[in-house]
Design an enzyme around this catalytic site. Sequence first.
Site: not given
Length: 637
Positions: A118, A193
Amino acid sequence: MRQRKVKNLEEKYARFKDILVYNPAEIRGKWAERAGESKGIYMEVGCGKGRFISQLASREPENFFIAVEGHKSVLLRAMEKVHELGLTNVVFIPEFIENLHEWFIDSELDGIYLNFSDPLPKNYSAKKRLTYRGKLKQYFDVLKEDGVVRFKTDNTDLFNYSINEVIASDLRIREFTRDLHASPYNENNIMTEYEEKFSDKGFNIKMMEIGRIRRKGEKMGLAALNGREIPKQDKVFGISGRAKAAIKEKGHENVANATIGALLDDEGNLIVLSSVDEAVKSLEPSQYAEYAPIAGTPGFKEAAIQAALGGYETSRHIGIVSTPGGTGSLRNAIANYSCPGDKILTHNWCWPNYKNIAAEQGRGFETFEMFDEDGKFNLADFEYKVNKLLRIQDRLVLILNTPANNPTGYSLSLEEWKNVIEILNRVPDDKVVALVVDIAYIDFAGDEKKVREFIPELEKLKSNVLPLLAYSTSKTFTFYGFRCAALICLADSEEIADEFVKVCSYSSRSTWSNSPRGPQEVIAKIYSDKELLAKVDEERKEFRDMLLARGRAFEEEAKKVNLKIVPFRAGFFVSIPCENPDALSAKLEESDVYCVPMDKGVRVSIASISEAKCRKLPAIIKDALQSYSHKVWIASE
């Protein structure tokens, strides 16, 4: 990204109790037992849906993997993947990391993966970022001596932030790319992903591998390394100091101090052009005491352009900024035409300080093989390394030290230059190359016109390749201590030339402010007086001929004793290749011969020893090479 809540999560987690670690603190210091006979223990922080960790564990069954993920709904998908593949070398920790020291003891892990962490873009969140310096310290506390952290992200701001955090943490960026999927590192890459999603949207994926600079637990007082490897003593000055001590004890005639990169007479005295001395002594106090403009005085800039180009009239737009010595020119080029973490490129026979200048600014360093098997400039490896680096970074500062290369005395031929230009013109248009030609020794390399024949070739470079000339008046005019040089650009547009002056002036102002005015006034005075300039040129030619005679003498004697030297054309230095340069240098000191060990051989300064000593040294070096056991580099007959 908000995660969907999974119903009956606790029940579904119960299926995976064998691979879940709810209390990692209980295994602290015992992870090797949990890993069994596994070769290494690796951790992924933020494993997401588990594509990366499951594929890595499948590819490396000999290793053990710990996957950490605080989003429990997401973690469920990761555990399902591992279960479907029947993997037994992965466990999961369903938590966010706060303090790794609570989970691991010192040196318990072999590697850590940080994949698409993040970015937490708000400034107040900086300390929570997984590449914050406090987090990096934790990682390397629990990593083994040779352990590494591998970090991938699509976020440019986070990547640039992380570079600075790595440097501030006294760590080293070992591998680096701003476009992973177009780089050589992509061959073994496993896509997450998230990586696939944002790559498909056109985002470049950035990657770096982080390692240690100093040994685990090694202290360095109060100073910050900032990405640098700082030796206890400068090698050249250390050897030179021993040579001077030997001369004082045994006499100049009995010692060969071939370490100094300055022109000395046969008695070991510094050569200063009397015409330059005359100009220095004629300065008025205001000419050396007043501040100079940041980019240089108008008279100096005009004179330096004339001196560097040798009267060649270029069709390009010229930009020039004065610097305190050639080192300053190189520093400004690297600072403004590369980014932190980028590698600069030069030939493997090079001035060692190139690497230090790059490291001081948080840049890496790479070399290409300078010579091929036939002793010619290695165009194939040159092109390979240029292309390699431009696959992993968007910018490249390329340094070519020619003519009269330090440490070999080699000069690129005009034909070799044409090939270099052809190679650089094949660089993709979306990449930027700054070609820095370090011409510090150009005026001692041969005929002043002939050695500048390559300059017109630079005009053939396309617009995204910027030629820069690092010109040292300190060397050309034999007043080394005055530290006077200029970085000159030959841009194909006025806008690029103006930008060059702007950014390099900014760097100068923020580093040394103004370059010394006195030497600039000397150069301006010389070029404003035709008679004085003619006298300077005449004196310099005399000493250049003396230097060339020394080089030819060394070459002749080397051939007689069958000693191989690196291809030599002209200049201050000759180099002898060998497998153990430090050992050869130490052995030569026993014979009162002092040379500088480089990465691939020893450097002999023919600028600082007489022609007579140049004739004696090859036989002494040959004997020293044969006196200790390593492969002797002997020229083929």
